[in-house]
Design an enzyme around this catalytic site. Structure first.
Site, PDB file in Angstrom:
ATOM      1  N   HIS A   1      67.852 -20.285 -15.209  1.00  0.00           N
ATOM      2  CA  HIS A   1      69.296 -20.359 -15.453  1.00  0.00           C
ATOM      3  C   HIS A   1      69.683 -21.289 -16.591  1.00  0.00           C
ATOM      4  O   HIS A   1      70.875 -21.534 -16.782  1.00  0.00           O
ATOM      5  CB  HIS A   1      70.031 -20.831 -14.196  1.00  0.00           C
TER       6      HIS A   1
ATOM      7  N   LYS B   1      85.492 -25.765 -15.079  1.00  0.00           N
ATOM      8  CA  LYS B   1      84.042 -25.650 -14.913  1.00  0.00           C
ATOM      9  C   LYS B   1      83.501 -27.066 -14.773  1.00  0.00           C
ATOM     10  O   LYS B   1      84.237 -28.036 -14.978  1.00  0.00           O
ATOM     11  CB  LYS B   1      83.401 -24.949 -16.110  1.00  0.00           C
ATOM     12  N   ARG B   2      82.224 -27.218 -14.413  1.00  0.00           N
ATOM     13  CA  ARG B   2      81.657 -28.551 -14.355  1.00  0.00           C
ATOM     14  C   ARG B   2      81.851 -29.275 -15.686  1.00  0.00           C
ATOM     15  O   ARG B   2      81.826 -28.634 -16.748  1.00  0.00           O
ATOM     16  CB  ARG B   2      80.164 -28.475 -14.005  1.00  0.00           C
TER      17      ARG B   2
ATOM     18  N   THR C   1      79.756 -17.386 -15.696  1.00  0.00           N
ATOM     19  CA  THR C   1      80.195 -16.252 -14.882  1.00  0.00           C
ATOM     20  C   THR C   1      81.708 -16.283 -14.725  1.00  0.00           C
ATOM     21  O   THR C   1      82.328 -15.259 -14.473  1.00  0.00           O
ATOM     22  CB  THR C   1      79.540 -16.284 -13.485  1.00  0.00           C
TER      23      THR C   1
ATOM     24  N   LYS D   1      79.325 -28.102 -22.472  1.00  0.00           N
ATOM     25  CA  LYS D   1      80.450 -27.183 -22.269  1.00  0.00           C
ATOM     26  C   LYS D   1      81.654 -27.565 -23.138  1.00  0.00           C
ATOM     27  O   LYS D   1      82.612 -26.828 -23.250  1.00  0.00           O
ATOM     28  CB  LYS D   1      80.855 -27.163 -20.799  1.00  0.00           C
TER      29      LYS D   1
ATOM     30  N   LYS E   1      85.107 -13.504 -14.641  1.00  0.00           N
ATOM     31  CA  LYS E   1      86.216 -13.479 -13.681  1.00  0.00           C
ATOM     32  C   LYS E   1      87.556 -13.496 -14.420  1.00  0.00           C
ATOM     33  O   LYS E   1      88.479 -12.765 -14.069  1.00  0.00           O
ATOM     34  CB  LYS E   1      86.141 -14.688 -12.738  1.00  0.00           C
TER      35      LYS E   1
HETATM   36  C1  GLG Z   1      73.602 -21.894 -14.484  1.00  0.00           C
HETATM   37  C2  GLG Z   1      74.041 -21.746 -15.916  1.00  0.00           C
HETATM   38  C3  GLG Z   1      75.197 -20.777 -16.102  1.00  0.00           C
HETATM   39  C4  GLG Z   1      74.929 -19.500 -15.366  1.00  0.00           C
HETATM   40  C5  GLG Z   1      74.650 -19.797 -13.917  1.00  0.00           C
HETATM   41  C6  GLG Z   1      74.261 -18.560 -13.141  1.00  0.00           C
HETATM   42  O1  GLG Z   1      74.306 -22.952 -16.513  1.00  0.00           O
HETATM   43  O2  GLG Z   1      75.380 -20.521 -17.478  1.00  0.00           O
HETATM   44  O3  GLG Z   1      76.024 -18.635 -15.459  1.00  0.00           O
HETATM   45  O4  GLG Z   1      73.563 -20.687 -13.790  1.00  0.00           O
HETATM   46  O5  GLG Z   1      73.170 -17.938 -13.734  1.00  0.00           O
HETATM   47  N1  GLG Z   1      73.493 -23.961 -13.260  1.00  0.00           N
HETATM   48  C7  GLG Z   1      74.260 -22.975 -13.671  1.00  0.00           C
HETATM   49  O6  GLG Z   1      75.400 -22.952 -13.330  1.00  0.00           O
END
Ligand code: GLG
Length: 836
Positions: A373, A565-566, A676, A571, A680
């Site tokens: 991820h 978001k976090r 993601t 970011k 949404k």
């Molecule tokens: C990660 C990534 C995100 C991703 C999510 C799901 O940073 O970009 O969309 O996984 O695959 N730790 C996360 O949130």
């Protein structure tokens, strides 16, 4: 069947109604029964919270019925199964989701109304199940929803944390963390299974002995705890299938070390045992950074050991042995967090089931696949060999064996290349030897996937380059998706109704491609005005939430601009806030005439910072400080408002997403694996301002790049720009806004110094570099917003182009391209009432 047996079976059959009845009165009876007998309140007197509880229990009855029948059906059909192993599931609330999926929302609303309760009000009394940090955990929950809806014979496995994601409060602009003891008032959605319990071991030593000419290793653990199962039914949308999310909770071991009670200090030994519960007590609130904490490794092993024991036990119970196990089971590792499961499965097969190495390895490498991820190196898990050795001595031995064989394979393929071995070895040499979990996962998995096209390409070129060269066929892409139920149909009823009416069907809710049918209406003026009305309704709801949570009155005539978001440097909330300061500075220096031309904005920011992430916490304070200043400047008035929404979570997102008009996904290109929430927002007709990063790239492709505001450096340009950063001629506007911060315009100048230094120094995330392009993109936003018809068209086109981003599509691809599992749909029993 004997006469007696038949008699008994007939009796059992008649003892229960075959189906729970679907009429208002039966629903009311069920609710009132639960008030009286489950929560033990008087049926003449119960408050909203108790009404919520009873409604939840009543809904759960139906889920249990469907859960039982689905499991029986899977058992009888015996298809290949898939198990989704994840340390995180960011579930959110369950009541409305379940009622909608069962198609019973209307019935329950009516039943409650007659009893004097409002479903919309009581649903707010449910606490979010926040067993995850952010995108990764929420993805796992969307996947469960899609696996159920797509009728896959699937289960999720995870941990039942007693404390979920911390609750964030903002005091004087600073983040404070408060424990989320979400189970205080009970959790109606889970079913405790005290009889489904497994011992999980830690520490101790390994001894070896000969048995039938073979060396057998025996792990003599020094500590043991019990893992108790809690099942959480996951209903599919408009299907009779309900699948399971099994979460483990740690309890003191029942049998282990009984004699310690009889000798020595009785009280101390009880206390020590209670300590066992700490293993599943708290979710680590770190998103994407990795800390080598022993408790975390214990959690990981506890989770996979219980899970694998359960899967093996259930398999052998049904099949009599483990024969064909690897043809009938697929195990998906959500990130490297469950990777110790590879060594645990090897151990169970060899030491418990007495398989040899070769057969065990063959089976292990056939069942596991692994999702990555992130490319951020700080998130790659490594455990000190010393720690692993102490906590899991047998596993360490197995990992060494796996590595030894892997290095042989490496030599066979590439000859004697020490540098390569050094880079690829599962064990990282050095002062402190480390186990690289991603390498273990790569060696043992048959497939590894990234979560968006750009990300899946990047892992092949960067972090996993060597492994790609060695195993090119293992690499795949599976672009993320989100469930269109929770994230459109259920959280945005006015938009759902408009789409239903326009397409003449609600089939799009499980076949999201059908949204394409909206394209032909994009220029229709009448349709556009209804679209705008729908957005205004959602904006009004969001405005009310902002008033409730931030005490700030915002105008729904303003453009709602959102970044939730976090909080993380990559970011780039900093880019957003610098842009806001620039906007503020411009407005306050304008003449009244110039002001008349400004598009009013409400800038909404939310998100949690990891408690140990100092810089992220300073960013929150900066946002608060700027909002204090801007919101109280009479020269600005309604032209600009800035709010920080505290405690961003799933339930808040369900209000924020529909009510947004512009959403920011502005990470430095090449850093956000997918994202993601971008999906949404786009799905709810919110336009995106973003970089060519993660899934933004594919969103632009699907909805058309004239329907999205793209800006900034591209991923392949980033490395070079970083090296050239020292020579960058910084934009004057950038220099000016940074100076405003450092000169104390917003107070706390010293406290903000690390933020200023970060963007003025090496500026790893290229904030300065992208600033001018960002402002240009924001200008384009303002210009476009002034033309409501063009904006609305873009908004419609966004929704129409979102078909690809349903997690149903993602899951179908996992099923066919990675897991090799097929749908197993339980037939709806004849004459069963709707919703059954
Ligand atoms: C990660 C990534 C995100 C991703 C999510 C799901 O940073 O970009 O969309 O996984 O695959 N730790 C996360 O949130």
């Amino acid at each position: 069947m004997s006469e007696d047996e038949r008699h008994r079976s007939d009796l059992l059959y008649t003892l229960m109604d075959t189906y729970i009845k679907n009429d208002v009165l039966s629903v009311q009876e069920s609710i009132v029964n639960h008030v009286e007998y489950t929560i033990a309140r008087s049926r003449y007197h119960f408050d909203d919270f108790e009404a919520y509880q009873a409604t939840a229990y009543s809904t759960r009855d139906r889920l249990i019925e469907s859960w039982n029948d689905t499991q029986q059906y899977f058992h009888d059909q015996d298809p290949k199964r898939v198990y989704y192993l994840s340390m995180e599931f960011l579930v959110g609330r369950s009541l409305l989701n379940a009622l909608y999926n069962l198609n019973l929302k209307g019935l329950y609303r009516e039943a409650l109304e007659q009893l004097g309760y409002n479903l919309e009000i009581i649903k707010e009394r449910e606490r979010d199940a926040a067993l995850g940090n952010g995108g990764l955990g929420r993805l796992a929950s969307c996947f469960l929803d899609s696996m159920a809806t797509e009728n896959l014979p699937a289960w999720g496995y995870g941990l039942r944390y007693q404390y979920g994601m911390f609750r964030q409060t903002i005091q004087d602009g600073f983040q404070r963390e408060n424990p989320d003891y979400w189970l205080t008032l009970g959790n109606p959605w889970e079913i405790e299974r005290p009889n489904v319990t497994y011992p999980v071991s830690f520490y101790g030593h390994v001894s070896a002995r000969e048995e039938d000419g073979r060396q057998i290793f025996v792990w003599n653990p020094a500590e043991q705890v019990d893992a108790v199962a809690y099942d959480n039914p996951i209903p599919g949308y408009r299907t009779a299938n309900t699948i399971n999310l099994r979460l483990w909770s740690a309890k003191p071991s029942r049998e282990f070390d009984l004699e310690s009670f009889n000798s020595g200090d009785y009280v101390a030994s009880i206390l020590e045992k209670q300590n066992a519960e700490s293993i599943s007590s708290v979710l680590y609130p770190d998103d994407r950074t990795y800390k080598g904490k022993e408790l975390r490794l214990k959690q990981q092993h506890f989770f996979v050991s219980a899970t694998l024991q359960d899967i093996l036990r259930r398999y052998t119970a049904q099949h009599g042995s483990l024969e064909n196990f690897s043809d009938k089971v697929a195990l998906q590792l959500n990130d490297t967090h469950p990777t110790i499961g590879i060594a645990e499965l090897m151990r169970l097969l060899m030491d418990v089931y007495k398989w040899g190495w070769t057969a065990s390895w063959e089976a292990t490498t056939k069942v596991f696949s692994f999702t990555n991820h992130t490319v951020l190196p700080e998130a790659l898990e490594q455990w000190p060999v010393e720690l692993l050795q102490e906590l899991l001595p047998r596993h360490m031995q197995i990992i060494y064996d796996i590595n030894w064989r892997f290095l042989q394979e490496l030599r066979a393929k590439f000859g004697n290349d020490q540098a390569r071995e050094y880079r690829m070895s599962i064990i990282q040499e050095g002062d402190e030897k480390m186990v690289r979990m991603a390498h273990l996962a790569l060696v043992a998995s048959h497939t590894v996937n990234g979560v968006a096209e750009i990300h899946s390409e990047l892992i092949k070129q960067t972090i996993f380059e060597d492994f790609y060269e060695m195993y090119p066929k293992k690499f795949q892409n599976k672009t993320n998706g989100v469930t269109p139920r929770r994230w459109l149909a259920f959280c945005n009823p006015p938009l759902r109704n408009l789409i239903n009416e326009t397409l003449g069907t609600d089939a799009w809710i499980s076949r999201l491609d059908l949204l394409e049918g909206l394209k032909s209406h994009a220029d229709d003026g009448e349709f556009q005005s209804r679209w705008v009305e729908v957005k205004q309704l959602a904006k009004a709801k969001l405005a009310a939430k902002i008033k409730e949570l931030c005490g700030v009155e915002v105008s729904t005539d303003a453009l709602f601009d959102v970044q939730v978001k976090r909080i993380h440097e990559y970011k780039r909330q900093v880019l957003n806030i610098l842009g806001i300061i620039h906007r503020y500075d411009q407005i306050r220096n304008m003449s009244e005439e110039e002001k008349a031309d400004v598009v009013p904005r409400v800038c909404i920011i939310g998100g949690k910072a990891a408690p140990g992430y100092e810089l992220a916490k300073r960013i929150i304070k900066l946002i608060s400080a700027v909002s204090q200043r801007v919101n109280n400047d009479p020269a600005v008035g309604d032209l600009l408002k800035v709010v920080f929404i505290p405690d961003y979570n799933v339930s808040l997102a369900e209000v924020i997403v529909p009510g947004s008009e512009l959403s920011q996904h502005i990470s430095t290109a090449g850093t956000e694996a997918s994202g993601t929430s971008n999906m949404k927002f786009a799905m709810n007709g919110c336009l995106i301002i973003g970089t060519m990063d993660g899934a933004n790239v594919e969103i632009a492709e699907e909805i058309g790049d004239d329907n999205i505001f793209i800006f900034g450096a591209l991923a392949h340009e980033v490395p070079k720009l970083r090296t050239e950063r020292a020579d960058l001629k910084v934009d004057d506007r950038f220099a000016h806004v940074v100076r405003l911060i450092s000169s104390g315009e917003f107070g706390y100048a010293d406290f903000f110094t690390p933020i200023v230094d970060a963007v003025q120094g090496s500026d790893y995330y290229l904030v300065a570099n992208d600033f001018p392009a960002y402002l240009r993109a924001q200008d384009a936003v303002d210009r476009t917003y002034k033309n409501s018809s063009i904006w609305t068209r873009m908004s419609i086109m966004s929704v129409a182009g979102c078909g690809k981003f349903s997690s149903d599509r993602t899951i179908r691809q996992y099923a066919t391209e990675i897991w090799g599992v097929e749908p197993c749909e339980r037939p709806r029993p004849p004459n069963a009432p709707e919703g059954y």
